[in-house]
Design an enzyme around this catalytic site. Sequence first.
Site, PDB file in Angstrom:
ATOM      1  N   LYS A  71       0.829  -1.212   0.000  1.00  0.00           N
ATOM      2  CA  LYS A  71       0.000   0.000   0.000  1.00  0.00           C
ATOM      3  C   LYS A  71       0.857   1.253   0.000  1.00  0.00           C
ATOM      4  O   LYS A  71       1.842   1.338   0.723  1.00  0.00           O
ATOM      5  CB  LYS A  71      -0.881  -0.026   1.255  1.00  0.00           C
ATOM      6  CG  LYS A  71      -1.896   1.097   1.414  1.00  0.00           C
ATOM      7  CD  LYS A  71      -1.369   2.370   2.078  1.00  0.00           C
ATOM      8  CE  LYS A  71      -0.732   2.229   3.438  1.00  0.00           C
ATOM      9  NZ  LYS A  71      -1.633   2.384   4.536  1.00  0.00           N
ATOM     10  N   ARG A 115      -8.806   1.560   8.029  1.00  0.00           N
ATOM     11  CA  ARG A 115      -8.079   0.624   8.894  1.00  0.00           C
ATOM     12  C   ARG A 115      -7.462   1.328  10.089  1.00  0.00           C
ATOM     13  O   ARG A 115      -7.307   0.748  11.160  1.00  0.00           O
ATOM     14  CB  ARG A 115      -7.054  -0.184   8.108  1.00  0.00           C
ATOM     15  CG  ARG A 115      -5.900   0.556   7.414  1.00  0.00           C
ATOM     16  CD  ARG A 115      -4.824   1.008   8.354  1.00  0.00           C
ATOM     17  NE  ARG A 115      -3.501   1.034   7.811  1.00  0.00           N
ATOM     18  CZ  ARG A 115      -2.543   1.790   8.288  1.00  0.00           C
ATOM     19  NH1 ARG A 115      -2.767   2.633   9.284  1.00  0.00           N
ATOM     20  NH2 ARG A 115      -1.337   1.716   7.782  1.00  0.00           N
ATOM     21  N   GLN A 143      -9.537  11.979   9.751  1.00  0.00           N
ATOM     22  CA  GLN A 143      -9.351  10.805  10.601  1.00  0.00           C
ATOM     23  C   GLN A 143     -10.189  10.890  11.866  1.00  0.00           C
ATOM     24  O   GLN A 143     -10.613   9.857  12.401  1.00  0.00           O
ATOM     25  CB  GLN A 143      -7.876  10.615  10.940  1.00  0.00           C
ATOM     26  CG  GLN A 143      -7.561   9.348  11.724  1.00  0.00           C
ATOM     27  CD  GLN A 143      -8.115   8.056  11.140  1.00  0.00           C
ATOM     28  OE1 GLN A 143      -8.528   7.153  11.877  1.00  0.00           O
ATOM     29  NE2 GLN A 143      -8.146   7.940   9.815  1.00  0.00           N
ATOM     30  N   GLY A 227      -1.647   9.969  15.726  1.00  0.00           N
ATOM     31  CA  GLY A 227      -1.089  10.915  14.774  1.00  0.00           C
ATOM     32  C   GLY A 227       0.400  10.787  14.538  1.00  0.00           C
ATOM     33  O   GLY A 227       0.911  11.212  13.504  1.00  0.00           O
TER      34      GLY A 227
END
Length: 330
Positions: A71, A115, A143, A227
């Site tokens: 990815k 995910r 997010q 983060g």
Amino acid sequence: MTAGVRVLREAEIRGLIGPREALGAVRDGFARLARREVTLPGVIGFDIPAYQGEVHVKGAHIHGSPSFSIKEAAGFYANAQRGLPVSSGVVMVFDAATGFLQAILLDNGYLTELRTGAAGALAADLLARREIETVGLIGSGGQARYQLEALLEVRKPQRVLVWGRSHERAEAYALEMSGSFGLPVRAVGSAREAVESSNLVVTTTPSREAIVRAEWLKPGVHITAMGSDGPDKRELESAVLARADKVVADRLDQCLRLGEIHHAVAEGGLDPARVYAELGEIAAGLKPGRESDGEITIADLTGVGVQDAAVADFVAAAATKAGLGDMLAP
């Protein structure tokens, strides 16, 4: 001759997997990692400072799966001023038996967001108190939306407080989330207010300086810090980790290089031997999670390739079964 390559676009991928499916896949992936049933390479990451960009390449093979995945995901923070999405990405799925490319998932970063939210929900499920009155969110970007949606799969808080550097964006987030989930969500004026009032805190920013302070923590709080996925990022001061009863890493060797644990160890605030467990060890039942309502717990989530492989395996299998996507001839 190979069978061709299946190409899936974001809308098709969104129709195949959401927060519930991602949580199941990510939970299983972490448990398999703890049982040493995953081949996991190191992370490739680099910045493009001229354009406020960062790039991450991750992948894994879950043993027994017919595929493995690689990815690429990027965050280019100046894109917001250009009217473009901050996040982007693509996942390539390969046949584990032959190495041939099977599928290209043009997800535009959706699977990475999904995910990551799933890992946050898993951490909360294993480490937070069962009854949660207030959730504090630090950050009000994309997010933060995925984290809250995933969290609601495992906990039912009474209210949510959100703080962001832009109060206007935090207020917009609060209005949107209240409407989406029928839950009281309120923007507050400081990170301190969001943290001091909460039983569960989720930090979702690209900050490069500590935001959360140790003196703000109430007994029994759980913090999911997601983060800090690069060596220069951080959201927690070292004293936060020093105060915790249990510090949990998603992947310890990675957190020692990239995460909140990395900063706390470098500053002498945390002995690496004090890291209680990896998330997968708790998911697999090898170690207990929260053991009392008074414990202060922290999950340091830097993002692990097994998460990407788990959701990609799910999408590839579901797409094949449903016959979705365009096929490119070999």
